[in-house]
Design an enzyme around this catalytic site. Structure first.
Site: not given
Lengths: 307, 307
Positions: B103-104
């Site tokens: 998902g960074k």
């Protein structure tokens, strides 16, 4: 950025209401109703968030130009919470508000195309065009460079959408990387200059591009510095209120026309009843409106008429 | 990081299968079935993604230790897609796989608490403990500094979870910021050193901490450099296969025991049938398994036995 700017001028209000609805901020009577219906579950929590947001939007939409739901506070309630995010965006748009999804997304090109479709674009489902979340703007993390910005730019151009790239964030440890010097410039200045470059093709009639920057009110000197250096970059300014910034700090974000920035308040508006004499949680909506009006006066007091 | 490392040793396979299911990768017969049931809608697309993922997990779980769903490819199908992400994570875990949500995410402290609860922790709903997504690990963007990492660390310690912080990403423009020099170190080195610091209290029995780093196989020299400098930081290595990296590039990520890294392949596995003679999309699962086995041999060929 013209869509946002015109709403700001029309309402004479450069503020965005952050919709970061932690469950603890939601009045007990709303929660009780939703838990009775769905139980103390993610579904029940998500229903409460949406009811709370709707009530806030109902008292804000005629005086505040924009809302900024923070994706994290929906994701923490699972896909049910994310459904409440989608419903919130739709509801705010149906009331004529500009919606910025605060997701701080950033990834490689192909993946960024997917985030673009998700948040500000459309998704093709075997020939049918669907809208996943459909906000007007998305906050973006530019650590991966131009690849991660490009897919957003074509949607910004074609569909009049915007992005806000993190430059100098409002938190205490933002300097650990952002204030470090790359040659004679800091990382946040370097990121700011990249924003000017990325936006160059999308400058609207008020002189601002579709590529804005996030710059915290908690660092007023840097706000002023960046305002000078980035004449086409509109600022999203968090940090007002609960995080400690005031109008005297935020004023550096604005240009001589009172444009150039929109200031966010989340807890300050959502939980306003806690700071107003004699109010209880039953008055949360009325108190939120009063705080939004006070914040508008506070900001207009330092920047004057917006034109 | 021990949970992941033990699965890698058990399967003698340092690869993670990326589940980035663009709808165009999903075989036509799966889509047809889902569209018949739900229409060409976000719901129909999401159902197709989940069926595709299940079939891939079924042929991979005994030979591949981990999967990495990329959040963007679910978000682009709306909350319905995000529901498919939650179901995918659950299904992979039920088969004993380690799940990394890509998902960074990265935000200020209070918001990062929400992302932590969402992706690797638990969410309190008025006294009931709920699991929102419940992965084993999350990829994280450290641009905001220590504030944005801290909330994750306590969950990593208490619940044996991990994070992977972006250091040197695999995309062509990653150097625009990441390769710039801060004093005598690059930005990616600086971020790598921060990872060593953040992880210092969470070192497991194999010598690696709960704070890993993302370093692309497309930059083998930097991989080697960082492997030397960051002895306790486990690497998640994207860029193998479709993005151009091979085992000869990825090998620099490993230590002398064949540990220290896990290499991702997404399209390479999901779309393997396209590159195998005589295969059609009906053979996608069998082809995915064959490619995962080939990739394992490819990597073991350069790193030897993992111990």
């Amino acid at each position: 950025m013209d869509k946002l700017i015109e709403k700001i001028i029309e309402k004479q209000n450069p503020t965005v209401a952050g919709l970061d609805p932690k469950l603890e901020y939601v009045p007990g009577f709303i929660k009780a109703e939703c838990f009775t219906k769905y139980g103390r579950t993610l579904e029940g929590a998500a229903a409460a968030l949406f009811e709370f947001n709707k009530a806030l939007i109902d008292v804000l939409y005629d005086i505040v130009p924009a809302v900024k739901p923070q994706a994290a506070y929906y994701e923490m309630y699972g896909w049910q919470g994310v459904k409440a995010l989608a419903y919130t965006i739709n509801y705010a748009k149906s009331k004529g508000m500009y919606v910025m999804t605060d997701g701080k997304r950033g990834d490689i090109g192909a993946t960024m195309e997917a985030y673009t479709a998700a948040h500000i674009g459309t998704t093709d489902v075997d020939g049918e065009t669907c809208v996943a979340f459909g906000a007007d703007a998305l906050t973006v993390n530019g650590y991966l460079g131009t690849d991660c910005i490009k897919p957003l730019l074509s949607v910004c151009k074609d569909k009049d959408k915007d992005i806000f790239v993190l430059a100098k964030t409002s938190n205490p440890s933002s300097g650990e990387l952002q204030d470090k010097k790359i040659g004679d410039k800091t990382v946040y200045e370097t990121m700011g200059e990249m924003c000017e470059g990325w936006g160059a093709d999308t400058i609207g009639k008020h002189g601002y591009s579709a590529v804005g920057a996030v710059v915290g009110a908690t660092y007023p000197q840097m706000l002023g510095e960046l305002r000078e250096k980035l004449p086409h970059t509109f600022f999203l300014v968090p940090g007002y209120g609960a995080q400690g910034g005031g109008a005297e700090d935020a004023k550096y974000a604005f240009d001589k026309n009172g444009l150039g920035a929109i200031v966010n308040s989340s807890r300050g508006i959502m939980c306003a009843w806690k700071k107003q004499d004699g109010k209880t949680e039953a008055d949360f909506a009325e108190a939120a409106r009063a705080e939004a009006l006070r914040m508008r006066e506070d900001l207009l007091g330092v920047i004057g008429e917006i034109r």
